[in-house]
Write an enzyme that holds these catalytic residues in place. Sequence first.
Site, PDB file in Angstrom:
ATOM      1  N   GLU A 102       0.329   5.255  11.586  1.00 12.41           N
ATOM      2  CA  GLU A 102      -0.944   4.615  12.466  1.00 12.41           C
ATOM      3  C   GLU A 102      -0.826   3.703  13.244  1.00 12.41           C
ATOM      4  OE1 GLU A 102      -5.340   5.524  11.322  1.00 12.41           O
ATOM      5  OE2 GLU A 102      -3.784   5.677  10.330  1.00 12.41           O
ATOM      6  N   ASP A 103      -0.245   2.853  12.121  1.00 12.25           N
ATOM      7  CA  ASP A 103      -0.399   0.990  12.354  1.00 12.25           C
ATOM      8  C   ASP A 103       1.057   0.438  13.031  1.00 12.25           C
ATOM      9  OD1 ASP A 103      -2.447   1.478  11.177  1.00 12.25           O
ATOM     10  OD2 ASP A 103      -2.564   1.812   9.118  1.00 12.25           O
ATOM     11  N   ASP A 159      -3.982   8.250  -1.596  1.00 15.22           N
ATOM     12  CA  ASP A 159      -3.945   6.994  -0.478  1.00 15.22           C
ATOM     13  C   ASP A 159      -5.197   6.896  -0.790  1.00 15.22           C
ATOM     14  OD1 ASP A 159      -4.071   5.812   2.499  1.00 15.22           O
ATOM     15  OD2 ASP A 159      -5.329   7.396   2.630  1.00 15.22           O
ATOM     16  N   HIS A 176       3.514   6.785   5.635  1.00 19.55           N
ATOM     17  CA  HIS A 176       2.104   7.867   5.877  1.00 19.55           C
ATOM     18  C   HIS A 176       1.131   6.889   6.980  1.00 19.55           C
ATOM     19  CE1 HIS A 176       0.114   5.324   3.030  1.00 19.55           C
ATOM     20  NE2 HIS A 176      -1.205   5.670   3.665  1.00 19.55           N
ATOM     21  N   HIS A 232       1.295  -1.402   0.157  1.00 19.24           N
ATOM     22  CA  HIS A 232       0.311   0.113   0.067  1.00 19.24           C
ATOM     23  C   HIS A 232       1.186   0.949  -0.092  1.00 19.24           C
ATOM     24  CE1 HIS A 232      -3.498   2.280   0.727  1.00 19.24           C
ATOM     25  NE2 HIS A 232      -2.908   3.355   2.197  1.00 19.24           N
TER      26      HIS A 232
END
Length: 737
Positions: free
Chosen positions: A76-77, A141, A72, A48
């Site tokens: 967050e992940d 995205d 990016h 991704h």
Amino acid sequence: MIRPEFIVEELRKNIPGADLDLVWRAYAFAARCHKGQKRVSGEPYLNHPLEVAHILAKMKLDDVSVAVGLLHDTLEDTFATPDEIREMFGEDVLALVDGVTKLSQIESAAMDKEERQAENVRKMILAMSKDIRVILVKLADRIHNMRTLDYLKPEKQRQIAQETLDIYAPLANRLGIGWIKSELENGSFKYLWPKDYTEIKRKVEKVEAERERYIANIVTEIEGRLAADGIRAEVRGRPKHFYSIFSKMRRQEITFEEVFDLMGVRVITSDDQECYAVLGAVHGMYKPIPGKLKDYIALPKANMYQSLHTTIVGTGGKPVEIQIRSRGMHAVCEEGIAAHWRYKESGPKKDKVDEQINWLRRLMEWQQEVSDPREFLEKVKIDLFPDEVYVFTPKQEVRAFPRGATPIDFAYAIHTDIGAHIIGAKINGKLAPLRQELKNGDIVEILTSQSQHPNRDWLKSVKTAKARTKITSYLKQIEKQRALTLGREFLEKEIASLGLSPQNYMEDVHLLPAAQAVGYMSAESMLIALGLGSLKLANVLTRMLPKEALAERERQADEGALKKIGEKHAKPGKPSGVRIQDMDDVLIKFAQCCNPVPGDAIIGFISRGRGLVVHTADCPNAMNLGMDSERRVEVEWDVKIAGKHLVMIAVVTEDKPGMLAHVSAAIADNGSNITEATISSGQERRGYIYLTIEIADLAHLRKIMSAVLRQPGVISVDRVRDRNAVKSSMVRGKRRG
């Protein structure tokens, strides 16, 4: 999977001197952070960010943007920290990664779907106003997420597609990035209207060969004419994407067969001047359709779009749209702000970028004046969907407005003070009403007066977010001032009625503690709440006045209530009981703890400051009050009483489809109406239905409950005495959930 070498090569080709080492380091960091992670599709998660970075490189963005595309999702992940990214890649990269991350986070789970969307848009606009590259990364995205939407559940597909169509596609259009707009619209169309998408796709493919041959002939004819005239230009066919066809069919209420411009022709010239030469040549070859010529070169769209549009009648009488633009214009048409974006670049191109940034700054100004996130979202949508008209100031400056805009919008666009004091307008030299819609080419002059101020009727005429926000802000300020005056008058009058001096209590030393005690930060906000009716006067007085004064106020209220009841119901030869029908509604309240209805045994009590409160005779609260015989009043139902009474019933059913429909039908068949319903399921496969229904009396209620209980699957039916307690319990349950 996209290989990092492809990204680096694309960046090297488009941005000479780019920091390729930055991109390689970002790739290595992302690969380490996302190691072992999988997407819903089963592919490695790293694919991704690689795809996003590749899209950004093809958009000709700088090395920092491409590195951010790779990074990016790390904050967050993964377990990556801001300090790590700052140390390895610098403050610029961290700021962008953090900006993109915040756009993906929901601040409050208590928000509903619309509030969350509105809050995310607000954060998006804030991030964009600081650095436009944040939204360009977010668009890249979203493109890849839409390309892989097949792997999600249908409900999630529709949710993401709707958000994309509502916000991201219009945003791409507003930023002038045509290819992103088209791809996002087509992708959303596929999931939101799958049957229409499939049907249009099938029909387009069916006629595609014939259309392509027809357009190819016109392309050949135009190429020959331009070569003969010595004009070097690229001529090619231009297919219309599926969502554009679908939108035109719905907007014009026509069939697929009536959409004539499934394909068009685009002519790309070497420079701006040749565009008009090509237009002359095309009109010399074919008959133009009147009213279909649009000059977006002289009057560019707000998103920097420039092109000449004309529709001609081709061979065989079929209409064909021709678009004519220079190579520079074409780059802007396809890439918009991204075509101009070179970070820290100055000069004419930077000026065009500033036009876009100014739009974002205006949105930020508006969001500071709007407290409701839903209202802000509506204002953003107004600016994201501008079907524009172009008008002139008396100095021949061009201004763009949404279609349907009026002189009020024009006035506010010039300056807030001019908008606030507009009394009239001249359009093309003639006086025009404020509600008149502006048309392309109008010359607008505004007339003002300092004695004029905005009024609520203006909101019916305006289309722009700025005008609507400024008018609403003024009206709220006026309403606030009126409420402040009214609240102050209410309080002063009540204090004076007790024989006290208002001047002794209307200073901040008394008002501020009372305001804070009832949950307000200032005395002014408390007085405004009193004026608006959202705060009860009694709540304030109990926190301001001496106990003696409060006791006197209650005594006066009790005496007044008893006196009025006695006057109305002291009739010779009659028992001393009270008939409800004859009473003044202001004096009578039905207790919320038991909700009496005609047929219930009832009893009344004089409540301090509230008049007569009626309870059922078996209400626990009434039994406690029964000890105070002086306050007790015998009441009875009037046999002639008519009207509807609201009662809540609780129905327990088997947890299976159709139960609410069966219960509702039984209630309707017995002459009642449902005003409110709440349903839930619990343990042991039970369904719980709380219904507020209208009844005439107790006998009517029993009839309804009996009918409901006879329905297949209904386990029990009970009357709910305290409706407010049940509703509060439901709210607490939802919050816990």
